[in-house]
Motif scaffolding. Structure first.
Motif, mmCIF file in Angstrom:
data_model
loop_
_atom_site.group_PDB
_atom_site.id
_atom_site.type_symbol
_atom_site.label_atom_id
_atom_site.label_comp_id
_atom_site.label_asym_id
_atom_site.label_seq_id
_atom_site.Cartn_x
_atom_site.Cartn_y
_atom_site.Cartn_z
ATOM 1 N N ASP A 82 73.159 -107.779 43.172
ATOM 2 C CA ASP A 82 72.685 -106.967 44.287
ATOM 3 C C ASP A 82 71.566 -106.049 43.800
ATOM 4 O OD1 ASP A 82 72.524 -105.889 46.817
ATOM 5 O OD2 ASP A 82 74.644 -105.359 46.949
ATOM 6 N N GLY A 83 70.850 -105.456 44.708
ATOM 7 C CA GLY A 83 69.807 -104.495 44.355
ATOM 8 C C GLY A 83 70.372 -103.089 44.304
ATOM 9 N N ALA A 84 69.521 -102.123 44.017
ATOM 10 C CA ALA A 84 69.919 -100.709 44.036
ATOM 11 C C ALA A 84 68.680 -99.874 44.318
ATOM 12 C CB ALA A 84 70.534 -100.310 42.701
ATOM 13 N N ASP A 85 68.910 -98.681 44.862
ATOM 14 C CA ASP A 85 67.782 -97.802 45.193
ATOM 15 C C ASP A 85 67.453 -96.831 44.069
ATOM 16 O OD1 ASP A 85 67.355 -98.746 47.948
ATOM 17 O OD2 ASP A 85 69.422 -98.074 48.175
ATOM 18 N N GLU A 86 68.479 -96.390 43.360
ATOM 19 C CA GLU A 86 68.293 -95.553 42.168
ATOM 20 C C GLU A 86 69.424 -95.877 41.191
ATOM 21 O OE1 GLU A 86 66.227 -91.325 43.587
ATOM 22 O OE2 GLU A 86 68.379 -91.373 43.269
ATOM 23 N N VAL A 87 69.114 -95.803 39.895
ATOM 24 C CA VAL A 87 70.132 -96.018 38.853
ATOM 25 C C VAL A 87 69.933 -94.938 37.792
ATOM 26 C CG1 VAL A 87 71.130 -97.646 37.202
ATOM 27 C CG2 VAL A 87 69.911 -98.519 39.205
ATOM 28 N N SER A 121 60.936 -98.897 38.528
ATOM 29 C CA SER A 121 60.753 -97.660 39.308
ATOM 30 C C SER A 121 62.088 -97.099 39.814
ATOM 31 C CB SER A 121 59.833 -97.931 40.510
ATOM 32 O OG SER A 121 60.504 -98.721 41.472
ATOM 33 N N LYS A 122 63.143 -97.933 39.770
ATOM 34 C CA LYS A 122 64.444 -97.486 40.289
ATOM 35 C C LYS A 122 65.241 -96.664 39.255
ATOM 36 C CE LYS A 122 64.046 -99.976 44.154
ATOM 37 N NZ LYS A 122 64.873 -101.096 44.484
ATOM 38 N N LEU A 127 70.190 -88.805 40.056
ATOM 39 C CA LEU A 127 70.167 -89.412 41.397
ATOM 40 C C LEU A 127 69.848 -88.359 42.457
ATOM 41 C CD1 LEU A 127 73.463 -91.545 41.303
ATOM 42 C CD2 LEU A 127 71.140 -92.311 40.738
ATOM 43 N N GLY A 128 69.298 -88.803 43.562
ATOM 44 C CA GLY A 128 69.201 -87.918 44.718
ATOM 45 C C GLY A 128 67.820 -87.765 45.325
ATOM 46 N N ALA A 129 66.773 -88.158 44.606
ATOM 47 C CA ALA A 129 65.440 -88.113 45.237
ATOM 48 C C ALA A 129 65.423 -89.098 46.402
ATOM 49 C CB ALA A 129 64.357 -88.453 44.229
ATOM 50 N N PHE A 130 66.106 -90.238 46.213
ATOM 51 C CA PHE A 130 66.301 -91.184 47.313
ATOM 52 C C PHE A 130 67.419 -90.620 48.197
ATOM 53 C CE2 PHE A 130 67.787 -94.890 49.549
ATOM 54 C CZ PHE A 130 66.644 -95.644 49.736
#
Ligand code: 5RP
Length: 225
Positions: A82-87, A121-122, A127-130
């Protein structure tokens, strides 16, 4: 960027072997993984069963001729990509940018080898800017929204073209503009106890490896915890 997503998605397909039950993620990076699995099914006779994480991925997998089962029909899943928005460096992540976080977490939990595919870029320190997506039942959503406002979470209902987004599970998404989540595990547990909130996009320590595509090539971050 698109090329990096494709590299990560195709790399992740190497973890898929004949006979596996495979969780098929959602989003523009997972798309390339699903596409590669479809190619192998068609061209190489790969024998797998897919379990999808959204109606969008179901449509893509069906078009590619990937045999599917519902998550209810399987006891465990060998590998999910799966993808992710931030790691972050502790293998905590934010997911749900595509609005499928509930189904994604339901598929992630019974997965033995849970893999994320991201472009570099992820990767973040904190975490939390997204904005953190939370999935809430429609009944009482406005009241919950006001509660989030009072707590300073800066909520906004997810909308597309001015229309409130409804998930595949018929819920709303509220995005929380938190800035920085200093303790994602603690914040996730707090959200777990919020009545009316079905699931949140914090996936803490769940992932086994992260495939990161960057301008200098592909890196695989292994979570040994
Ligand atoms: C969907 C998700 C996606 O996996 C996440 O938003 C990453 O998507 P993309 O690869 O398009 O950046 O969680 O709910």
């Amino acid at each position: 960027m698109e090329e990096l997503k494709k590299i990560a998605g195709i790399k992740a397909a190497e973890y898929v072997k004949d006979g596996m039950t495979v969780g098929l993620g959602t989003g523009s990076t997972a798309y390339y993984f699903v596409e590669e699995i479809g190619r192998r099914v068609q061209e190489e006779g790969l024998q797998i069963v897919g379990v999808t994480t959204s109606s969008g991925t179901t449509a893509q997998a069906e078009n590619l001729g990937i045999p599917l089962k519902s998550v209810d029909e399987v006891d465990s899943i060998d590998v999910t990509v799966d993808g992710a928005d931030e790691v972050d460096p502790n293998f905590n992540g934010i997911k749900g940018g595509g609005g499928a976080l509930l189904m994604e977490k339901v598929v992630a939990v019974p997965t033995k080898d849970y893999i994320w595919v991201v472009d570099e870029s992820k990767l973040v320190d904190t975490l939390g800017a997204f904005k953190l997506p939370v999935e809430v039942v429609q009944y009482g959503a406005e009241r919950l929204f006001r509660e989030f406002e009072k707590k300073g979470y800066k909520p906004s209902f997810r909308e597309y073209d001015g229309v409130r987004f409804v998930t595949d599970m018929k819920n709303f998404i509220i995005d929380l503009d938190l800035g920085a989540i200093s303790d994602p595990v603690a914040f996730g547990s707090k959200l777990d106890h919020q009545v009316g909130l079905v699931e949140h996009g914090l996936f803490c320590g769940m992932v086994n490896r992260v495939i990161v595509a960057g301008k200098d090539g592909v890196r695989i971050l292994e979570n040994h915890a």
